[in-house]
Design an enzyme around this catalytic site. Structure first.
Site, short mmCIF file in Angstrom:
data_model
loop_
_atom_site.label_atom_id
_atom_site.label_comp_id
_atom_site.label_asym_id
_atom_site.label_seq_id
_atom_site.Cartn_x
_atom_site.Cartn_y
_atom_site.Cartn_z
N SER A 561 0.85 -1.19 0.00
CA SER A 561 0.00 0.00 0.00
C SER A 561 0.89 1.24 0.00
CB SER A 561 -0.96 -0.04 1.18
OG SER A 561 -2.01 0.87 1.03
N ASP A 647 -9.75 -3.65 -5.58
CA ASP A 647 -9.19 -2.79 -4.55
C ASP A 647 -9.71 -1.36 -4.75
OD1 ASP A 647 -7.65 -1.40 -2.72
OD2 ASP A 647 -5.78 -2.39 -3.27
N HIS A 679 -8.36 -4.77 -1.21
CA HIS A 679 -7.08 -4.24 -0.75
C HIS A 679 -6.32 -5.23 0.13
CE1 HIS A 679 -4.31 -0.96 -0.18
NE2 HIS A 679 -4.38 -1.06 1.14
#
Length: 708
Positions: A561, A647, A679
């Site tokens: 991320s 996501d 995600h």
């Protein structure tokens, strides 16, 4: 398999994304982006390209299938597949989770108390029936027929008669909320689609408080639903129009108030509603002030309702004050003054005591807070590196407090802290099968020196039989994050043992932008100081090389991320330092995303990264580091990027574009896109283990121990 993907698999040649430049103009700067067309998620050509990438990655890693199978077997073999959590008391029941061998998902259960004054949780065994057990939610049943399944809300009413749960079967973090009668086992007609996570019952069980999101996936509205009434009649309790702010809601442990929280990265505001009359208008605790964060909790002191408020107004690392709940903006009594370097994290209140969380010297601490004196008694633990927190305490007046504890070498442990005696009562330690002994592994902290003289902590974990780090260069896995004041705590991982047992040293670079060393540590790694995050990581890697722990040809870096942004940035800054880069759902096209306020969560992110849409200086600064736009003609390390089609936090298009650009300069870059996930990646524990086995097999080959 499409014709394109079949051809890629057959030839083992990398897919080539056509160049179709899309112009972007900001602040007098024109950028021709050749791969922006990959953003069209619903176009068959885009799906075909992602499938071709998956086929190519599968072909390129096919020789690792045996190693992947072994690692999966190791994870599975070390895990007690049929297990139960330590029961938590609420009302007249013990609540616990159950896992069953062969099943992907957990099962939520409860059993009745043996007596009203029973606070000692029963010791449960997977092979012994639990008297009076009631299955509340079997996620394996609910997930049947779905490739993806996640629960975003789960709560039982205070009286124990009803349960609410929110389900996502796409991975986009939008949940359908349902209510079940626990007496009949049947769902009620109440069904609410499109909710955010974290719905709650009112204390009397008549209402559900939930939130919904806007088109940018921002939770913006709090609703009140009365059971048995049409959803169309739900009352809007609160709406936040400012796109920079998230909204959430929940009841205090005392069940006195509903707290509606509004927050951005740097500013917060809370509103109270009396739980006895939820239809009354909320009243603000403190009106929001840009740059001021605060968090309140209710307590009763000397018979008076008070709020303890943790805030950072003129107090960088926060201070604790007490105010009257009837007049929160009135006189403030300073209870714990600001102490530079001691970052106050939160106060959790109970009837007779409160628990203070704080960071000191790079570690999160727990202290018991005395209402009468304001004294804080810190709880001691034996290891130099550890993570401990108080959690799983829904009751207002318990005689014991439930705590979770772990370290890099100690598996997850549950204690009950006896408030009367101060004893820590061991309730359970996560079983690790196969003869695991924590004494076989070591953990320590080192310090790298950044270019500006800042000392940056590094945590190290290793297996002792291979020798201590620094004795001879070893393969090394270096992890980093460094954003949102998120700290990487010392935590145990069963999957990590498959690395350590092959001689790999695992390390965490606690770079600026995280919260490990207090609020200033975060401030020094955000906005126009963001480059410190990247250079800190590079300096940590150089320290590990110069101190003899590893060599560049045996080191792989990993981040996910915002940590994936870190990975892309360090690949551009110092490609010669790493043999490989593992980037999970990586935020590598940051400037394109943050420039577009119509994309999910963009406006909220301006407090973290800056606003390049309206500020030319921020635009130039972000353009100087965003990974996709700074790919250069260099000898890149091997790169594996993992993403998910659904996501909503970091869109799949970012790593897809990045990989295409890297291939232009000859990089050995692979993309793996989960076509039915979000995600957090795939759902289901066995699927997650296989996914991690895939990543670790690739990593082990890169550092030269794949044959082990």
């Amino acid at each position: 398999m499409t014709e394109n993907s079949a051809a890629a698999a057959a030839s083992s040649s990398a897919p080539v994304a056509p160049r179709r430049p899309t112009e972007r103009r900001h602040h007098g700067d024109t950028v021709a982006d050749p791969y922006e067309w990959l953003r069209a998620k619903d176009e068959p050509e885009v799906i075909a390209h992602l499938e071709a990438e998956n086929a190519y990655t599968s072909a390129r890693t096919a020789h690792l299938e045996g190693l992947r199978t072994r690692i999966f077997a190791e994870i599975k073999g070390r895990t007690q597949e049929s297990d139960l959590s330590v029961p938590t008391r609420l009302g007249s029941w013990w609540y616990y989770g159950r896992t069953v061998e062969g099943r992907q998902y957990g099962i939520q259960c409860r059993a009745p108390l043996a007596a009203a004054d029973d606070w000692t949780p029963p010791e449960l065994s997977a092979d012994v029936d639990v008297p009076g057990e009631q299955v509340l939610l079997d996620a394996n049943v609910e997930a049947d027929g779905h490739e993806f399944f996640a629960v975003g809300s789960f709560e039982v009413s205070t009286d124990g008669t009803r349960m609410l749960y929110g389900v996502d079967v796409e991975g986009d973090e939008r949940y359908t909320l349902r209510v079940r009668d626990l007496g009949t086992g049947q769902n009620l007609p109440d069904e609410i689609p499109g909710t955010s996570a974290g719905a709650s019952f009112s204390p009397d069980g008549r209402f559900i408080v939930y939130t919904t999101v806007d088109d940018a996936w921002r939770p913006d509205t709090v609703w009140l639903h009365e059971l048995g009434t049409p959803v169309a009649d739900d009352a809007k309790l609160f709406y936040e129009p400012d796109e920079k702010y998230w909204v959430g809601a929940g009841f205090t442990r005392s069940e006195k108030y509903l707290v509606i929280g509004v927050g951005s990265s740097i500013t917060s505001e809370e509103w109270l509603v009396d739980a006895a009359d939820l239809r009354q208008p909320p009243r603000v605790v403190w009106p929001r002030v840009e740059g001021v964060e605060y968090d309140s909790d209710h307590a009763v002191v000397d018979g008076q309702d008070v709020l303890y408020i943790l805030h950072n107004q003129d107090a960088l690392d926060f201070e604790l004050v007490r105010v009257a709940a009837s007049d929160p903006s009135g006189p403030r009594e300073i209870v714990l003054p600001h102490r530079p370097g001691v970052r106050l994290l939160g106060l959790s209140t109970f009837r007779d005591v409160a628990v203070l969380g704080y960071r000191r010297e790079g570690l999160a601490r727990i202290g018991l807070f005395d209402y009468a004196t304001g004294a804080v008694t810190e709880l001691d633990f034996d290891e130099p590196l550890y993570a401990a927190r108080v959690a799983g305490n829904p009751e207002w007046a318990p005689p014991v407090l439930r705590m979770g504890y772990a370290s890099f070498v100690t598996p997850g442990t549950v204690y009950d802290y006896d408030l009367a005696t101060g004893a820590k009562l061991l309730r359970k330690r996560q079983p690790v099968l196969g003869g695991y002994d924590p004494a076989d592994y070591g953990q320590s902290r080192e310090w790298a020196t950044a270019a500006d003289g800042t000392r940056v902590p590094i945590s190290l974990v290793w297996k002792r039989s291979f020798g201590d780090p620094g004795g001879a260069p070893r393969p090394l896995h270096l992890y980093g994050y460094g954003s949102y004041e998120h700290s990487i705590e010392p935590g145990f991982s069963v999957a990590r043992l498959s690395e350590l047992d092959r001689g790999v040293v695992f390390a965490v670079a606690h770079v600026r932008g995280g919260g490990e060393m207090g609020r200033q540590w975060y401030e020094d790694g955000k906005l126009l100081h963001k480059r410190n995050t990247f250079t800190d990581f590079v300096d940590c890697a150089r320290h590990l090389v110069s101190s003899g722990v590893t060599t560049p040809d045996r080191m792989v870096a990993e981040g996910g991320s915002a940590g994936g942004l870190l990975m892309g940035a360090v690949a551009n800054l110092a490609p010669e330092l790493f043999a490989g880069i593992l980037a999970d759902v990586p935020f590598v096209d940051a400037l394109t995303t943050i420039l577009d306020p119509t994309l999910p969560l963009t406006v909220i992110e301006w407090d973290e990264w800056g606003d390049p849409l309206h500020d030319a200086g921020v635009y130039a600064y972000m353009k100087s580091y965003t990974p996709y736009e700074n790919v250069r003609d260099a000898a890149y390390p091997r790169i594996l990027a993992v993403t998910s089609l659904n996501d909503t936090r970091v869109l799949y298009v970012e790593p897809a574009k990045w990989i295409a650009r890297l291939r232009e300069v000859g990089a050995d870059a692979l993309l793996k896109c989960e076509m039915a996930a979000g995600h957090g990646g795939v759902s289901g524990r066995y699927n997650a283990w296989r996914e991690r086995a895939f990543e670790l097999a690739w990593l082990l080959e890169v550092v030269g121990v794949a044959a082990a």
